[in-house]
Structure formats: C-alpha cells, structure tokens
Design a protein around this motif. Structure first.
Motif, short mmCIF file in Angstrom:
data_model
loop_
_atom_site.label_atom_id
_atom_site.label_comp_id
_atom_site.label_asym_id
_atom_site.label_seq_id
_atom_site.Cartn_x
_atom_site.Cartn_y
_atom_site.Cartn_z
N UNK A 60 4.38 -6.14 -2.31
CA UNK A 60 3.12 -5.75 -2.92
C UNK A 60 2.74 -4.37 -2.41
N UNK A 61 2.10 -3.60 -3.25
CA UNK A 61 1.66 -2.26 -2.87
C UNK A 61 0.72 -2.33 -1.67
N UNK A 62 -0.10 -3.36 -1.61
CA UNK A 62 -1.02 -3.52 -0.48
C UNK A 62 -0.26 -3.64 0.84
N UNK A 63 0.89 -4.31 0.82
CA UNK A 63 1.70 -4.46 2.03
C UNK A 63 2.28 -3.12 2.45
N UNK A 64 2.77 -2.35 1.49
CA UNK A 64 3.28 -1.02 1.79
C UNK A 64 2.15 -0.15 2.36
N UNK A 65 0.97 -0.30 1.82
CA UNK A 65 -0.20 0.43 2.32
C UNK A 65 -0.53 0.07 3.75
N UNK A 72 0.24 5.76 10.35
CA UNK A 72 -0.62 6.89 10.01
C UNK A 72 0.04 7.81 8.97
N UNK A 73 0.57 7.16 7.95
CA UNK A 73 1.19 7.86 6.83
C UNK A 73 0.58 7.38 5.53
N UNK A 74 0.92 8.05 4.45
CA UNK A 74 0.53 7.60 3.12
C UNK A 74 1.64 6.67 2.60
#
Length: 90
Positions: A60-65, A72-74
């Motif tokens: 999920x994108x939330x997990x990658x976030x 401390x990255x995007x």
C-alpha cells in the motif's frame, strides 16, 4: 535500458525489488537493525522483513510512506533506483 539522471535504468527490474534493495542499503548504511527500522515505520518486524526481502508485492502507498518517513525521505525516493547511494552524499 533508459537513462535516468545520468544513470542507466533497467525497466525490467520491479519496483518491489528496487524498494527492497534501497531499504536494505539505507538501513545498513545508517547502522539500523530491521527491528529498529520496523519500529520507526510503525510496522511489525516480520512485515518489514518481508518487504526488505521483496516478499511483499503490492504494498500500500501508505506503507511506502511510513517507510520513507522512517528514513526522512519522500516515498518516490524509495522507488528510485540507486537512491541509497545518493542519500549518503547529502
């Protein structure tokens, strides 16, 4: 192969493999354990281990976030081939 910011980029490499390689390299370069990294990202240790081993496709994108925030990255940076080496220069 395509050029990406002066680097060769092989489109046949899956984003899951790029992510897992970047996570491992970033974690090791910063002297972190998988347990510490999982805790920083708010993930179960086993879940993090599966991600780092490229055994969790379709994240999920939330997990990658959450993973990106732990370093401390995007999020997009974790999916960029070779980001681990570049982040050490900054």
């Amino acid at each position: 192969m395509e050029q990406l910011k002066g680097k060769r980029y092989d489109r046949s490499v899956s984003p899951t493999k790029v992510l897992s390689q970047n996570l491992r390299e970033l974690r090791e370069a910063r002297g972190l354990t998988q347990e510490t990294t999982a805790e920083r990202a708010g993930l179960a240790v086993r879940h993090y281990q599966q991600i780092e081993a490229a055994e969790r496709p379709g994240l999920q994108l939330a997990t990658v976030g959450r993973l990106a925030k732990a370093f401390r990255l995007e999020p997009w940076q974790l999916l960029q081939p070779g980001i681990a080496g570049e982040s050490e220069k900054s």
